[in-house]
Write a protein that holds these residues in place. Structure first.
Motif, PDB file in Angstrom:
ATOM      1  N   ASP A  51      37.427  49.233  37.922  1.00 46.63           N
ATOM      2  CA  ASP A  51      37.827  48.860  36.692  1.00 46.63           C
ATOM      3  C   ASP A  51      36.499  48.486  35.807  1.00 46.63           C
ATOM      4  O   ASP A  51      36.704  48.243  34.529  1.00 46.63           O
ATOM      5  N   LEU A  52      35.579  48.796  36.508  1.00 42.57           N
ATOM      6  CA  LEU A  52      34.066  48.435  35.848  1.00 42.57           C
ATOM      7  C   LEU A  52      34.024  47.414  34.588  1.00 42.57           C
ATOM      8  O   LEU A  52      33.377  47.335  33.874  1.00 42.57           O
ATOM      9  N   LEU A  53      34.609  46.268  35.483  1.00 41.27           N
ATOM     10  CA  LEU A  53      34.452  45.015  34.619  1.00 41.27           C
ATOM     11  C   LEU A  53      33.005  44.497  34.931  1.00 41.27           C
ATOM     12  O   LEU A  53      32.543  44.539  36.048  1.00 41.27           O
ATOM     13  N   LEU A  54      32.309  43.840  34.044  1.00 37.90           N
ATOM     14  CA  LEU A  54      30.977  43.389  34.316  1.00 37.90           C
ATOM     15  C   LEU A  54      31.094  42.097  35.222  1.00 37.90           C
ATOM     16  O   LEU A  54      31.699  41.109  34.747  1.00 37.90           O
ATOM     17  N   PRO A  55      30.292  42.131  36.306  1.00 42.11           N
ATOM     18  CA  PRO A  55      30.568  40.986  36.997  1.00 42.11           C
ATOM     19  C   PRO A  55      30.030  39.613  36.704  1.00 42.11           C
ATOM     20  O   PRO A  55      30.378  38.504  37.053  1.00 42.11           O
ATOM     21  N   TYR A  56      29.195  39.797  35.944  1.00 41.46           N
ATOM     22  CA  TYR A  56      28.696  38.429  35.179  1.00 41.46           C
ATOM     23  C   TYR A  56      28.892  38.029  33.999  1.00 41.46           C
ATOM     24  O   TYR A  56      28.630  37.237  33.195  1.00 41.46           O
ATOM     25  N   ARG A  57      30.182  38.810  33.618  1.00 50.29           N
ATOM     26  CA  ARG A  57      30.786  38.129  32.158  1.00 50.29           C
ATOM     27  C   ARG A  57      32.215  37.409  32.650  1.00 50.29           C
ATOM     28  O   ARG A  57      33.078  38.285  33.652  1.00 50.29           O
ATOM     29  N   THR A  58      32.672  36.668  32.167  1.00 50.45           N
ATOM     30  CA  THR A  58      34.035  36.157  32.394  1.00 50.45           C
ATOM     31  C   THR A  58      34.987  37.264  31.824  1.00 50.45           C
ATOM     32  O   THR A  58      34.700  38.228  31.204  1.00 50.45           O
ATOM     33  N   ILE A  59      36.378  37.126  32.319  1.00 51.84           N
ATOM     34  CA  ILE A  59      37.263  37.997  31.918  1.00 51.84           C
ATOM     35  C   ILE A  59      37.560  38.061  30.368  1.00 51.84           C
ATOM     36  O   ILE A  59      37.331  39.274  29.987  1.00 51.84           O
ATOM     37  N   GLU A  60      37.417  36.962  29.812  1.00 56.66           N
ATOM     38  CA  GLU A  60      37.553  36.791  28.219  1.00 56.66           C
ATOM     39  C   GLU A  60      36.431  37.844  27.671  1.00 56.66           C
ATOM     40  O   GLU A  60      36.487  38.537  26.702  1.00 56.66           O
ATOM     41  N   ASP A  61      34.965  37.453  28.194  1.00 61.58           N
ATOM     42  CA  ASP A  61      34.106  38.118  27.603  1.00 61.58           C
ATOM     43  C   ASP A  61      33.904  39.558  27.927  1.00 61.58           C
ATOM     44  O   ASP A  61      33.480  40.587  27.178  1.00 61.58           O
ATOM     45  N   ASN A  62      34.564  40.002  29.025  1.00 63.60           N
ATOM     46  CA  ASN A  62      34.596  41.520  29.456  1.00 63.60           C
ATOM     47  C   ASN A  62      35.571  41.984  28.614  1.00 63.60           C
ATOM     48  O   ASN A  62      35.220  43.154  27.809  1.00 63.60           O
TER      49      ASN A  62
END
Lengths: 249, 254
Positions: A81-92
């Motif tokens: 998914d490559l979501l950034l682990p240090y950003r919340t979902i909305e900020d991702n």
């Protein structure tokens, strides 16, 4: 006019040709799959379409406009998914908007309006590791959609999910595509998935990879879950298998 | 709950070990096993600490000011170096061996030189602290920058991100834990570095105080200042940990 056209694209790495003379088109609201074995040059093709690498020959057109070698026009989504682990979902999810220079507050508001649609309500302030695999993929998809509302390039996006989650997300994806009028180019090596989701399927074969066949799936949308178990479904599968095998020799 | 309990009990063991050590030490001194001139007892050290408290604090202030100033410059320099070396590979190739070389120079050997060049005031001390603190920061951050995920960076590039945006959204936040491990080391280096540089020349500071009490053979005061330095280092390391938790809230929720 076609949403996306790939015309005569060839690409080599270190003198080895990976894909040769790829021609394909994607119409508005269509889901087209690119089916082939792993390592058949699908990722190379996606890198060319997304503008990350330039083809040796050929061009890529988005709504008739040449975008060959230009990143920032169509984005893609991977199995990870490559979501950034240090950003919340909305900020991702808001990331593509921030990259385009939107203010954080405005981006969050814009993003927030889509959370319910994508089955993520109430998850705005969560971090990626707090969500299930299916939810993370939906968040990644929302991010892709917010980047470009026209074309989504999906590279085996659901292959890491378990069977049940996968079939639920298939159903959901067909619905959401209908709702938001998205056109999708889909890469997979899962024949069932390709048949169930696609309007058309391109078979990518050989070394270097070329498109050997185009198969039309006539089953109407929205598709029912039973389609997976029907006789027609099996026929499509048989046909694809035989053609993949034939061109293997 | 259980986890919390476990960490308290493990701390209890550590505290018990320290208490036992102090008791044995005190017993050895009170019984006359070890002469008072060789090793002061814990109680004597405590008395010396209280008796000289004002003086210790005055000197501590000077030492901490040097340490903080040096650390701040060291961190800034380390960050700048790491960012540049990550951006330009030729700079990395050119400077990395040199950086390692700076760390092989014994601090005690260059401190007197720095005093000769820059005098007895703050400058030589701060320079020495910068030399010892920037390295862990540079190496930590460089590792962090270089371990950034390739697929993630490609994804951002496909979304049209430029180099600076990739740095800001991927490389920098992804390197925070590396940065803080470097900072924890640098903080303790900064305090020790300040003391060492004061030994070799200066007017105030804990290092100067130390050389004075050593010349007077006041071993109790000597120990008092050693404990003070240890306590300060521990306190600073703990502060770094608090700061890390503040800056990385997502780790908390794991």
């Amino acid at each position: 006019m076609s949403e996306l056209v790939v015309a005569g694209v060839s690409k080599s790495f270190d003198g080895k040709e990976i894909i040769r003379d790829i021609n394909l088109h994607l119409e508005h609201g269509e889901l087209v799959s690119l089916l082939g074995a792993s390592g058949g040059g699908k990722t190379t093709l996606f890198n060319v379409i997304s503008g990350l690498s330039r083809p040796d020959q050929g061009s890529v057109l988005l709504e008739g406009e040449e975008i060959t070698g230009q990143p920032g026009r169509v984005s893609y989504m991977l199995q990870r998914d490559l979501l950034l682990p240090y950003r919340t979902i909305e900020d991702n999810v808001a990331l593509p908007l921030l990259l385009k220079g939107e203010k954080k507050k405005a981006a969050r508001i814009k993003v927030g309006s889509h959370f319910a649609e994508f089955g993520l309500e109430g998850k705005q302030k969560k971090y990626p590791h707090q969500l299930s695999g299916g939810m993370r993929q939906r968040a990644a998809l929302l991010r892709t959609y917010l980047f470009s509302e026209k074309v989504a390039l999906l590279d085996e996006p659901f292959s890491a999910l378990d069977t049940l989650t996968k079939s639920a997300i298939h159903q959901w994806y067909l619905n959401i595509m209908e709702q938001i009028q998205l056109s999708t180019l889909f890469v997979t090596h899962d024949i069932d998935e390709a048949v169930y989701l696609s309007d058309r399927i391109y078979l990518l074969n050989g070394n270097p990879g070329t498109i050997t066949d185009e198969i039309l799936i006539r089953e109407k949308k929205p598709r029912r879950e039973e389609f997976r178990l029907s006789q027609e479904f099996l026929e499509y599968k048989k046909e694809i298998l035989s053609r993949l095998k034939l061109s293997d020799q | 709950m259980r986890k919390k309990l476990q960490s308290t009990t493990s701390k209890l063991w550590a505290l018990a070990a320290i208490a036992l050590l102090l008791i044995v030490w005190q017993a050895a001194c009170s019984s006359g096993l070890i002469s008072k001139f060789m090793l002061p007892s814990p109680v004597d050290v405590g008395k010396a600490f209280v008796g000289d408290f004002g003086l210790l604090m005055d000197n501590l202030r000077v030492t901490l000011a040097e340490a903080f100033l040096g650390l701040a410059i060291g961190v800034g320099l380390g960050f700048g170096m790491a960012a540049l070396m990550d951006r330009f590979d030729w700079l990395y190739q050119a400077l990395y061996p040199l950086l390692v070389l700076t760390q092989t120079i014994p601090t005690v050997a260059i401190a007197p030189l720095l005093v000769l060049w820059f005098g007895y005031e703050m400058t030589p001390k701060v320079i020495l602290i910068v030399i010892v603190t920037f390295f862990p920061i540079t190496v930590g951050l460089l590792n962090g920058f270089r371990s950034a995920d390739k697929d993630t960076m490609n994804l951002l590039r496909s979304m049209g991100a430029d180099r600076l945006q990739i740095f800001r959204y991927v490389k920098l936040p992804g390197s925070l834990s590396y940065f803080f491990s470097g900072l924890r080391i640098s903080v303790s280096y900064a305090v020790v570095g300040a003391v060492i540089s004061e030994w070799l020349g200066g007017f105030n500071g804990l290092g100067v105080y130390m050389t004075k009490v050593k010349k007077a053979f006041s071993f109790d005061k000597m120990f008092a200042v050693i404990f003070l330095i240890s306590a300060i280092s521990l306190l600073l390391m703990w502060l770094v940990e608090v700061l890390q938790k503040r800056c990385m809230p997502w780790e908390e929720k794991k």
